[in-house]
Design a protein around this motif. Structure first.
Motif, PDB file in Angstrom:
ATOM      1  N   ASP A  50       3.905   9.009   4.398  1.00  0.00           N
ATOM      2  CA  ASP A  50       3.091   8.564   3.274  1.00  0.00           C
ATOM      3  C   ASP A  50       2.453   9.748   2.561  1.00  0.00           C
ATOM      4  N   GLN A  51       1.962  10.720   3.314  1.00  0.00           N
ATOM      5  CA  GLN A  51       1.354  11.886   2.672  1.00  0.00           C
ATOM      6  C   GLN A  51       2.398  12.692   1.894  1.00  0.00           C
ATOM      7  N   GLU A  52       3.588  12.810   2.439  1.00  0.00           N
ATOM      8  CA  GLU A  52       4.660  13.501   1.713  1.00  0.00           C
ATOM      9  C   GLU A  52       5.025  12.750   0.440  1.00  0.00           C
ATOM     10  N   ARG A  53       5.046  11.424   0.527  1.00  0.00           N
ATOM     11  CA  ARG A  53       5.343  10.609  -0.660  1.00  0.00           C
ATOM     12  C   ARG A  53       4.303  10.829  -1.747  1.00  0.00           C
ATOM     13  N   MET A  74       0.825  -1.205   0.000  1.00  0.00           N
ATOM     14  CA  MET A  74       0.000   0.000   0.000  1.00  0.00           C
ATOM     15  C   MET A  74       0.860   1.256   0.000  1.00  0.00           C
ATOM     16  N   LEU A  75       1.965   1.200   0.714  1.00  0.00           N
ATOM     17  CA  LEU A  75       2.865   2.355   0.784  1.00  0.00           C
ATOM     18  C   LEU A  75       3.677   2.541  -0.495  1.00  0.00           C
ATOM     19  N   GLU A  76       3.611   1.552  -1.375  1.00  0.00           N
ATOM     20  CA  GLU A  76       4.333   1.639  -2.646  1.00  0.00           C
ATOM     21  C   GLU A  76       3.397   1.846  -3.834  1.00  0.00           C
ATOM     22  N   ASN A  77       2.099   1.928  -3.575  1.00  0.00           N
ATOM     23  CA  ASN A  77       1.150   2.105  -4.676  1.00  0.00           C
ATOM     24  C   ASN A  77       1.417   3.412  -5.416  1.00  0.00           C
ATOM     25  N   PRO A  78       1.341   3.396  -6.732  1.00  0.00           N
ATOM     26  CA  PRO A  78       1.511   4.640  -7.486  1.00  0.00           C
ATOM     27  C   PRO A  78       0.362   5.594  -7.198  1.00  0.00           C
ATOM     28  N   VAL A  79       0.629   6.886  -7.312  1.00  0.00           N
ATOM     29  CA  VAL A  79      -0.386   7.898  -7.054  1.00  0.00           C
ATOM     30  C   VAL A  79      -1.178   8.158  -8.324  1.00  0.00           C
ATOM     31  N   GLU A  80      -2.490   8.031  -8.224  1.00  0.00           N
ATOM     32  CA  GLU A  80      -3.385   8.248  -9.354  1.00  0.00           C
ATOM     33  C   GLU A  80      -4.251   9.477  -9.064  1.00  0.00           C
ATOM     34  N   THR A  81      -3.954  10.590  -9.709  1.00  0.00           N
ATOM     35  CA  THR A  81      -4.747  11.794  -9.469  1.00  0.00           C
ATOM     36  C   THR A  81      -6.149  11.624 -10.030  1.00  0.00           C
ATOM     37  N   GLY A 120       2.858  15.176  -8.406  1.00  0.00           N
ATOM     38  CA  GLY A 120       3.263  16.269  -9.289  1.00  0.00           C
ATOM     39  C   GLY A 120       2.449  17.531  -9.083  1.00  0.00           C
ATOM     40  N   LEU A 121       1.680  17.605  -7.997  1.00  0.00           N
ATOM     41  CA  LEU A 121       0.814  18.764  -7.750  1.00  0.00           C
ATOM     42  C   LEU A 121       1.403  19.742  -6.736  1.00  0.00           C
ATOM     43  N   GLY A 122       2.544  19.402  -6.172  1.00  0.00           N
ATOM     44  CA  GLY A 122       3.090  20.199  -5.081  1.00  0.00           C
ATOM     45  C   GLY A 122       3.320  21.662  -5.416  1.00  0.00           C
ATOM     46  N   GLU A 123       3.633  21.961  -6.664  1.00  0.00           N
ATOM     47  CA  GLU A 123       3.945  23.337  -7.063  1.00  0.00           C
ATOM     48  C   GLU A 123       2.758  24.279  -6.902  1.00  0.00           C
ATOM     49  N   TYR A 124       1.555  23.741  -6.820  1.00  0.00           N
ATOM     50  CA  TYR A 124       0.363  24.593  -6.758  1.00  0.00           C
ATOM     51  C   TYR A 124       0.064  25.121  -5.355  1.00  0.00           C
ATOM     52  N   PHE A 125       0.666  24.551  -4.331  1.00  0.00           N
ATOM     53  CA  PHE A 125       0.259  24.882  -2.964  1.00  0.00           C
ATOM     54  C   PHE A 125       1.165  25.930  -2.330  1.00  0.00           C
ATOM     55  N   ASN A 126       0.518  26.933  -1.750  1.00  0.00           N
ATOM     56  CA  ASN A 126       1.251  27.951  -1.008  1.00  0.00           C
ATOM     57  C   ASN A 126       1.692  27.438   0.351  1.00  0.00           C
ATOM     58  N   ALA A 127       0.999  26.428   0.858  1.00  0.00           N
ATOM     59  CA  ALA A 127       1.373  25.804   2.129  1.00  0.00           C
ATOM     60  C   ALA A 127       0.787  24.407   2.176  1.00  0.00           C
ATOM     61  N   VAL A 128       1.457  23.536   2.920  1.00  0.00           N
ATOM     62  CA  VAL A 128       1.002  22.150   3.109  1.00  0.00           C
ATOM     63  C   VAL A 128       0.935  21.882   4.602  1.00  0.00           C
ATOM     64  N   GLU A 129      -0.217  21.420   5.067  1.00  0.00           N
ATOM     65  CA  GLU A 129      -0.407  21.071   6.474  1.00  0.00           C
ATOM     66  C   GLU A 129      -0.860  19.617   6.556  1.00  0.00           C
ATOM     67  N   ILE A 130      -0.061  18.770   7.206  1.00  0.00           N
ATOM     68  CA  ILE A 130      -0.412  17.377   7.451  1.00  0.00           C
ATOM     69  C   ILE A 130      -0.723  17.260   8.940  1.00  0.00           C
ATOM     70  N   VAL A 131      -1.978  16.998   9.258  1.00  0.00           N
ATOM     71  CA  VAL A 131      -2.436  17.071  10.640  1.00  0.00           C
ATOM     72  C   VAL A 131      -2.921  15.703  11.123  1.00  0.00           C
ATOM     73  N   PRO A 171      -9.843  12.878 -11.697  1.00  0.00           N
ATOM     74  CA  PRO A 171     -10.171  13.727 -12.848  1.00  0.00           C
ATOM     75  C   PRO A 171     -10.284  15.211 -12.472  1.00  0.00           C
ATOM     76  N   HIS A 172      -9.707  16.049 -13.310  1.00  0.00           N
ATOM     77  CA  HIS A 172      -9.784  17.510 -13.210  1.00  0.00           C
ATOM     78  C   HIS A 172      -8.953  18.104 -12.077  1.00  0.00           C
ATOM     79  N   ALA A 173      -8.195  17.292 -11.340  1.00  0.00           N
ATOM     80  CA  ALA A 173      -7.433  17.825 -10.218  1.00  0.00           C
ATOM     81  C   ALA A 173      -6.398  18.846 -10.685  1.00  0.00           C
ATOM     82  N   ARG A 174      -5.567  18.462 -11.629  1.00  0.00           N
ATOM     83  CA  ARG A 174      -4.518  19.372 -12.093  1.00  0.00           C
ATOM     84  C   ARG A 174      -5.105  20.587 -12.797  1.00  0.00           C
ATOM     85  N   GLU A 175      -6.083  20.365 -13.655  1.00  0.00           N
ATOM     86  CA  GLU A 175      -6.666  21.487 -14.400  1.00  0.00           C
ATOM     87  C   GLU A 175      -7.308  22.501 -13.449  1.00  0.00           C
TER      88      GLU A 175
END
Length: 235
Positions: A132-135, A98-105, A141-152, A107-111
């Motif tokens: 895992d959340q950082e991975r 599960m921790l190695e599963n590829p990330v599947e975004t 590939g969406l990290g560039e869009y966020f001004n801040a990331v909070e993992i709580v 629909p419409h997330a990037r756009e």
């Protein structure tokens, strides 16, 4: 579309809002029930696992690691302490997979993020295991869009008040977007913000809650493509 005078920040949930997550848990639960099929029917094993997850949240939190520990605990319980070491090893392998599963975004997330970037402060607000959340964020590939990331560890009204105050203009000028009514929508509204529900076909039963249909700060959309025009209507 320009940001309205009221809304200046958008918080996004991650799992099952921007990328698939619950699918992998349900697939693993199926494998787990099959592994222990000699000790109970599928629905019985699944119910025992859910009981373990519920009581272990306060100790292990959310995510794959806590889920794996709950599977091991359930295996010990249903076999009355006689679970073979080979079964424990198999369960541990489920967790690693599960921790190695590829990330599947989704629909419409990037756009959608691309359409909103530069017009609002965009925040990722997610709960679960830090590594895992950082991975998943890195692989999405969406990290560039966020001004801040909070993992709580948990999402409460206080969580949203703190995050939207720290990174934006407070919860009153923010919206939270997510698939979970319990974690993403209801507490964000309680903090004074807007809550926008984007239903996912699979939502963990412990994230179920009644929708606040009568609340003027509640919205529901079918998918993320509907978010940009909706935000243009909120002032």
């Amino acid at each position: 579309m320009a940001a309205g005078p009221g809304i200046t920040a958008i918080g996004f949930d991650a799992d099952d809002t921007l990328w698939q997550n619950e699918t992998f848990f349900r697939m693993t639960e199926q494998r787990f029930a099959e592994l222990l099929s000699g000790h109970g029917e599928h629905h019985v094993i699944s119910a025992r696992l859910l009981e373990a997850e519920r009581r272990n949240l306060r100790y292990y939190g959310y995510g794959v690691k806590g889920f794996t520990l709950s599977m091991i605990e359930t295996a010990v319980e249903v076999t009355r302490g006689e679970v073979p070491s080979s079964v424990i090893a198999e369960i541990l392998s489920f967790g690693r997979q599960m921790l190695e599963n590829p990330v599947e975004t989704l629909p419409h997330a990037r756009e959608t993020l691309d359409a909103l970037a530069g017009r609002y402060r965009i925040l990722l607000i997610t709960k679960g295991d830090l590594f895992d959340q950082e991975r998943k964020l890195a692989q999405s590939g969406l990290g560039e869009y966020f001004n801040a990331v909070e993992i709580v560890s948990e999402k409460t009204p206080g969580t949203y008040e703190r995050i939207f105050t720290r990174h934006a203009d407070g919860p009153g000028r923010a919206v939270m977007v997510g698939n979970s009514l319990k974690s993403d929508v209801v507490p964000a509204i309680a903090a004074g913000g807007y809550g926008i529900h984007v239903p996912h076909e699979l939502t963990w039963i412990l994230e179920h809650e009644e929708a606040p249909e009568d609340n003027p700060r509640f919205r529901r959309i079918e998918d993320l493509a509907q978010l940009p025009p909706l935000l243009g209507q909120i002032t």
